[in-house]
Motif scaffolding. Structure first.
Motif, PDB file in Angstrom:
ATOM      1  N   HIS A 225      20.628  19.470  42.152  1.00 49.36           N
ATOM      2  CA  HIS A 225      21.994  19.267  42.657  1.00 49.36           C
ATOM      3  C   HIS A 225      22.212  20.105  43.920  1.00 49.36           C
ATOM      4  O   HIS A 225      21.731  21.235  44.031  1.00 49.36           O
ATOM      5  N   ALA A 226      22.975  19.562  44.855  1.00 50.41           N
ATOM      6  CA  ALA A 226      23.151  20.203  46.163  1.00 50.41           C
ATOM      7  C   ALA A 226      24.178  21.327  46.171  1.00 50.41           C
ATOM      8  O   ALA A 226      24.212  22.127  47.116  1.00 50.41           O
ATOM      9  N   ASN A 227      25.021  21.427  45.121  1.00 46.79           N
ATOM     10  CA  ASN A 227      26.107  22.411  45.168  1.00 46.79           C
ATOM     11  C   ASN A 227      26.304  23.060  43.803  1.00 46.79           C
ATOM     12  O   ASN A 227      27.218  22.713  43.061  1.00 46.79           O
ATOM     13  N   VAL A 228      25.433  23.988  43.476  1.00 46.86           N
ATOM     14  CA  VAL A 228      25.492  24.700  42.196  1.00 46.86           C
ATOM     15  C   VAL A 228      25.687  26.190  42.462  1.00 46.86           C
ATOM     16  O   VAL A 228      24.956  26.789  43.255  1.00 46.86           O
ATOM     17  N   THR A 229      26.676  26.768  41.802  1.00 47.97           N
ATOM     18  CA  THR A 229      26.878  28.212  41.825  1.00 47.97           C
ATOM     19  C   THR A 229      26.578  28.745  40.430  1.00 47.97           C
ATOM     20  O   THR A 229      27.083  28.218  39.439  1.00 47.97           O
ATOM     21  N   VAL A 230      25.744  29.776  40.355  1.00 43.90           N
ATOM     22  CA  VAL A 230      25.355  30.374  39.079  1.00 43.90           C
ATOM     23  C   VAL A 230      25.882  31.803  39.028  1.00 43.90           C
ATOM     24  O   VAL A 230      25.632  32.596  39.941  1.00 43.90           O
ATOM     25  N   LEU A 231      26.624  32.124  37.988  1.00 43.69           N
ATOM     26  CA  LEU A 231      27.146  33.473  37.785  1.00 43.69           C
ATOM     27  C   LEU A 231      26.518  34.062  36.533  1.00 43.69           C
ATOM     28  O   LEU A 231      26.591  33.465  35.458  1.00 43.69           O
ATOM     29  N   LEU A 232      25.895  35.225  36.681  1.00 43.76           N
ATOM     30  CA  LEU A 232      25.186  35.882  35.585  1.00 43.76           C
ATOM     31  C   LEU A 232      25.651  37.326  35.467  1.00 43.76           C
ATOM     32  O   LEU A 232      26.038  37.950  36.462  1.00 43.76           O
ATOM     33  N   ASP A 233      25.588  37.877  34.257  1.00 47.72           N
ATOM     34  CA  ASP A 233      25.701  39.320  34.164  1.00 47.72           C
ATOM     35  C   ASP A 233      24.297  39.916  34.316  1.00 47.72           C
ATOM     36  O   ASP A 233      23.303  39.190  34.401  1.00 47.72           O
ATOM     37  N   ARG A 234      24.223  41.237  34.380  1.00 46.35           N
ATOM     38  CA  ARG A 234      22.930  41.878  34.636  1.00 46.35           C
ATOM     39  C   ARG A 234      21.894  41.492  33.583  1.00 46.35           C
ATOM     40  O   ARG A 234      20.741  41.209  33.893  1.00 46.35           O
TER      41      ARG A 234
END
Length: 254
Positions: A225-234
Motif C-alpha cells: 500500500h502506498a500510504n501506511v503509517t505504523v505506530l509502535l511502542d518501544r
C-alpha cells in the motif's frame, strides 16, 4: 511506509488519536475504518476527550468496523457493536445511521457480506485503523494459502480464539467464526494506520513489516500500500532497529 516508534503505549495512543482527529478536522464528512480489541481503547479514549472539550464533532463522519463475531447479536456484551458503544459511540455525537458494523447475527451471512461490500463501494474509506494479531491477521483475515478480497465469513484460528478468550467467561465461549472486511477492501483505503504495542508483538511486527509479502502473514500485504503509517511502542518495535534505527519519538499531548 512510515514507521514511528514511541517509548510508551500511551504516547502511541495519543499520536494515533491525533492523526484520526486531524483527518476529521480536515474533512468533517470523512469515512473512517475502525478496529476493536485492546489496542484501540486508548485511542478512542482520546477521541472522546476531544469531543468532550467540544473541539470536534463527529456527526458527519461515516464509519465502518472491520469485523464482528458470527452468531452474536449486537446486544451481546462481547459483540463489537457493544464494544464500539462502550468505548466510543456512546460518548460522542456519531450519527448511528452512519456507523456500520457487520451484523454477526444475520440470517443470511453471505447476503450480509455482499451488502457490506456495496456500502464500502459507495463510501471509500479515507483512513483505516488496524491492530495486528499474533499470527499476522488484520481484521479477522487469518493466515492461509489465499486471502479473500471482500467481506466474508471466516473460521477463526485456535490461536486467535485463545488470544480473545480473556474477553469472555471461558475460552469455549469465544465464537468460532466471524464476519470480516477482506484484505482487498482494507487495501482500498486511501490511508492506513497500523497501531501495535507490547513485547509479545515484536516478532510478528518484524515479519509483517520487514519480511516477505505472503498470505501466510496477512499484514505483510500492507507493504504493497502506498500510504501506511505504523505506530509502535518501544517493545513492539524492538526487532526493527535495522529498519528504523534505535531512536524513539516523544509525544506528550493530543
Amino acid at each position: 511506509m512510515q514507521i514511528k516508534r514511541f517509548e510508551r503505549k500511551e504516547e502511541v495512543a495519543l499520536h494515533a488519536a491525533e492523526l484520526i482527529l486531524n483527518t476529521v478536522a480536515e474533512r468533517p464528512d470523512a469515512v473512517l475504518g475502525l478496529a476493536t480489541g485492546s489496542t484501540p481503547i486508548g485511542i478512542y479514549e482520546k477521541m472522546v476527550e476531544s469531543y468532550r472539550r467540544r473541539s470536534l464533532s463527529f456527526r458527519s463522519v461515516t464509519t465502518f468496523n472491520l469485523d464482528e463475531y458470527a452468531g452474536l447479536p449486537a446486544s451481546h456484551e462481547q459483540s463489537y457493536a457493544s464494544y464500539m458503544t462502550r468505548h466510543l459511540f456512546g460518548h460522542t455525537d456519531f450519527d448511528p445511521s452512519r456507523t456500520h458494523i457487520p451484523n454477526g447475527d444475520a440470517d443470511d451471512p453471505a447476503a450480509e457480506c455482499a451488502a457490506y461490500d456495496e456500502l464500502l463501494r459507495k463510501h471509500p474509506i479515507d483512513l483505516q485503523l488496524l491492530g495486528l494479531g499474533h499470527n499476522g491477521h488484520i481484521g479477522f483475515n487469518e493466515p492461509g494459502s489465499a486471502l479473500a478480497g471482500g467481506t466474508h465469513v471466516v473460521e477463526l484460528k485456535l490461536a486467535t480464539r485463545e488470544a480473545n478468550a480473556r474477553f469472555f467467561t471461558a475460552p469455549s465461549k469465544v465464537p468460532a467464526r466471524a464476519i470480516t472486511m477482506g484484505i482487498g477492501s482494507i487495501l482500498k483505503s486511501r490511508a492506513i494506520l497500523l497501531v501495535v504495542t507490547g513485547p509479545d508483538k515484536a516478532e510478528i511486527v518484524r515479519e509483517s513489516l520487514a519480511g516477505p509479502i505472503t498470505t501466510a502473514c496477512p499484514a505483510s500485504l500492507l507493504q504493497t500500500h502506498a500510504n501506511v503509517t505504523v505506530l509502535l511502542d518501544r517493545d513492539a518495535g524492538r526487532k526493527l532497529n535495522d529498519v528504523i534505527g534505535n531512536g524513539v519519538h516523544s509525544y506528550n499531548e493530543c
